[in-house]
Design an enzyme around this catalytic site. Structure first.
Site, short mmCIF file in Angstrom:
data_model
loop_
_atom_site.label_atom_id
_atom_site.label_comp_id
_atom_site.label_asym_id
_atom_site.label_seq_id
_atom_site.Cartn_x
_atom_site.Cartn_y
_atom_site.Cartn_z
N ARG A 1 -11.99 3.03 20.85
CA ARG A 1 -12.13 3.02 19.84
C ARG A 1 -12.96 1.59 19.28
O ARG A 1 -13.74 1.68 17.83
CB ARG A 1 -10.55 2.64 19.09
CG ARG A 1 -9.16 3.01 19.49
CD ARG A 1 -8.21 2.99 19.38
NE ARG A 1 -6.74 3.76 19.14
CZ ARG A 1 -6.00 3.63 19.29
NH1 ARG A 1 -5.59 2.60 18.35
NH2 ARG A 1 -5.21 4.54 19.04
N VAL B 1 0.49 -0.99 0.46
CA VAL B 1 -0.11 0.64 -0.13
C VAL B 1 1.07 1.80 0.14
O VAL B 1 1.76 1.64 1.02
CB VAL B 1 -0.96 0.26 1.16
CG1 VAL B 1 -2.22 1.26 1.30
CG2 VAL B 1 -1.59 -1.26 1.43
N GLU C 1 -6.16 -1.91 13.45
CA GLU C 1 -5.06 -2.77 14.67
C GLU C 1 -6.06 -3.22 16.18
O GLU C 1 -5.19 -3.87 17.18
CB GLU C 1 -4.88 -1.14 15.72
CG GLU C 1 -3.68 -0.54 15.18
CD GLU C 1 -3.54 0.59 15.88
OE1 GLU C 1 -3.82 0.99 17.28
OE2 GLU C 1 -2.87 1.60 15.15
#
Length: 431
Positions: free
Chosen positions: A255, A129, A321
């Site tokens: 998160r 990427v 993550e």
């Protein structure tokens, strides 16, 4: 036309010997012993001063051995404005150079044949990427390139047109390197970072080559091992995966407990609480980079439980993550481990990626530090490696490290790529 040095090597044996004698002084690189058969086979693929840019003024052998004077000299040059300008290669160079693919691959000394049967029989799949720094990307590709492997390249939709054109041109020169079928606009900490890899995963899985393991990279990664060493490290996993996967810290639970979405190019909370994860799956913590077998990728694409988890994670913060780390602990996923905390794995123990975080650095002998201080610079608390980090990096078991940047320290990549090439060729001669 071939460069003069290639014509010399192929047509005039006496000149070949002269050229090779000049290379003997380079054969004392870090932990590499000279093998006389090296001269007879692959020496023409080694890097020498004729291939080098301004970086050749440094003493890589001394740097790799941790010589303070050599490291300081490299560090001084790396911050010199004129020197940094001279090592930069514009995107337009790659667009022009790749109009003759054969010449481009020859002049850059790409390895266009497997160096061993062992490597040929164990193909790998890579997702890369990228969003900028074409020179970094090209040198990364060259360092990991082997004709039996597959490489999917994802260029961020918001990248400069010259970046896309240059990387597309480079990729077009290789039958086993291709641009992702569907590129996305990557937003930091958003789902799009995961989607970029997922799109490459699907393209790689549906390709004809039945590769063994998948490794995802970004444009500022660089290998610490040769392709043969990577193959042997993956064989030693005996079908297992290697990636960070441990208990989610309390300070990061927000998160995955609150919904997020992209607003004006940035990820932000929308004041909505998320439902619990599907099938009561425990959410684990990890990072974006993984080393996983083909079955793990098949589960991502086909397993209904995993697909439900993926849908659930799309509005979390920094899902890269948690998503790979969580899937690694789902029972039944090939190469996975049990979700029990005894199977937790840190990024230091996993072989996927070595990253120096600023808050984990410390002086030699520090009981609290995870690793020595960065010899380069920090970007978003991550060490951008300098030449002084190489000796420590090469002593680690990780396959790749992040971050490297030609614009900040060209010697770190320059010495590392030469070390790896020489090591690969010597192993090929002994095979």
């Amino acid at each position: 036309m071939w460069p003069l040095r290639y014509a010399c090597r192929l047509l005039k044996p006496i000149c070949i010997l002269c050229c090779l004698l000049l290379m003997l002084s380079l054969l004392t690189d870090h932990k590499i012993r000279w093998d006389p058969t090296y001269i007879l086979r692959y020496s023409w693929l080694d890097y020498d001063d004729a291939d080098a840019g301004p970086e050749k003024v440094c003493n890589c052998s001394a740097i790799l051995q941790g010589d303070g004077e050599a490291v300081d000299q490299a560090k001084l040059l790396a911050i010199t404005k004129d020197f940094r300008k001279r090592v930069q290669i514009p995107d337009e160079y790659y667009i022009s150079a790749t109009k003759d693919c054969w010449e481009f691959k020859s002049s850059k000394k790409y390895l266009t044949f497997p160096l061993s049967k062992e490597e040929e029989d164990f193909p790998l799949a890579y997702s890369i990427v990228v969003h900028h720094k074409v020179q970094n990307f090209e040198r990364l590709l060259r360092a990991i390139y082997a004709p039996q492997n597959l490489y999917c390249v994802h260029v961020d939709n918001k990248s400069e047109p010259s970046v896309l054109s240059a990387i597309s041109a480079i990729s077009s020169c290789f039958p086993n390197v291709f641009m992702v079928s569907e590129a996305v606009t990557v937003v930091y900490a958003g789902w799009s970072r995961v989607q970029a890899d997922l799109n490459c995963m699907a393209d790689l899985y549906n390709a004809d080559t039945k590769w063994k393991y998948f490794i995802n990279l970004c444009g500022q990664d660089f290998p610490l091992k040769t392709n043969l060493e990577i193959v042997r490290a993956l064989r030693s996993l005996k079908g297992g995966n290697s990636l960070e996967s441990e208990k989610l810290p309390e300070e990061k639970r927000w998160r995955v407990e609150k919904s997020h979405q992209v607003v004006d190019g940035h990820i932000q909370a929308i004041g909505k609480k998320k439902e619990p994860p599907p099938f009561n799956l425990p959410i684990l913590s990890g990072n974006a980079y993984i080393v996983v077998n083909r079955g793990y990728i098949r589960s991502l694409l086909e397993d209904e439980k995993i697909k439900a988890l993926i849908e659930w994670a799309k509005d979390t913060y920094s899902p890269d993550e948690v998503i790979w780390a969580t899937i690694q602990r789902v029972p039944g996923v090939p190469g996975s481990t049990w979700p029990n905390s005894k199977y937790d794995m840190t990024d230091i123990n996993a072989i996927a990626r070595l990253v120096k975080w600023e808050w984990h650095e410390g002086s030699l002998g520090s009981m609290a530090a995870v690793y020595p201080k960065c010899h380069g610079n920090h970007v978003r608390a991550i060490c951008v490696y300098g030449a002084g980090d190489l000796q420590w990096l090469l002593a680690q078991h990780h396959l790749f490290a992040n971050k490297f940047d030609v614009d900040m320290d060209p010697f770190a990549i320059y010495c590392l790529e030469r070390y790896l090439r020489k090591k690969a060729l010597l192993a090929g001669n002994q095979g």
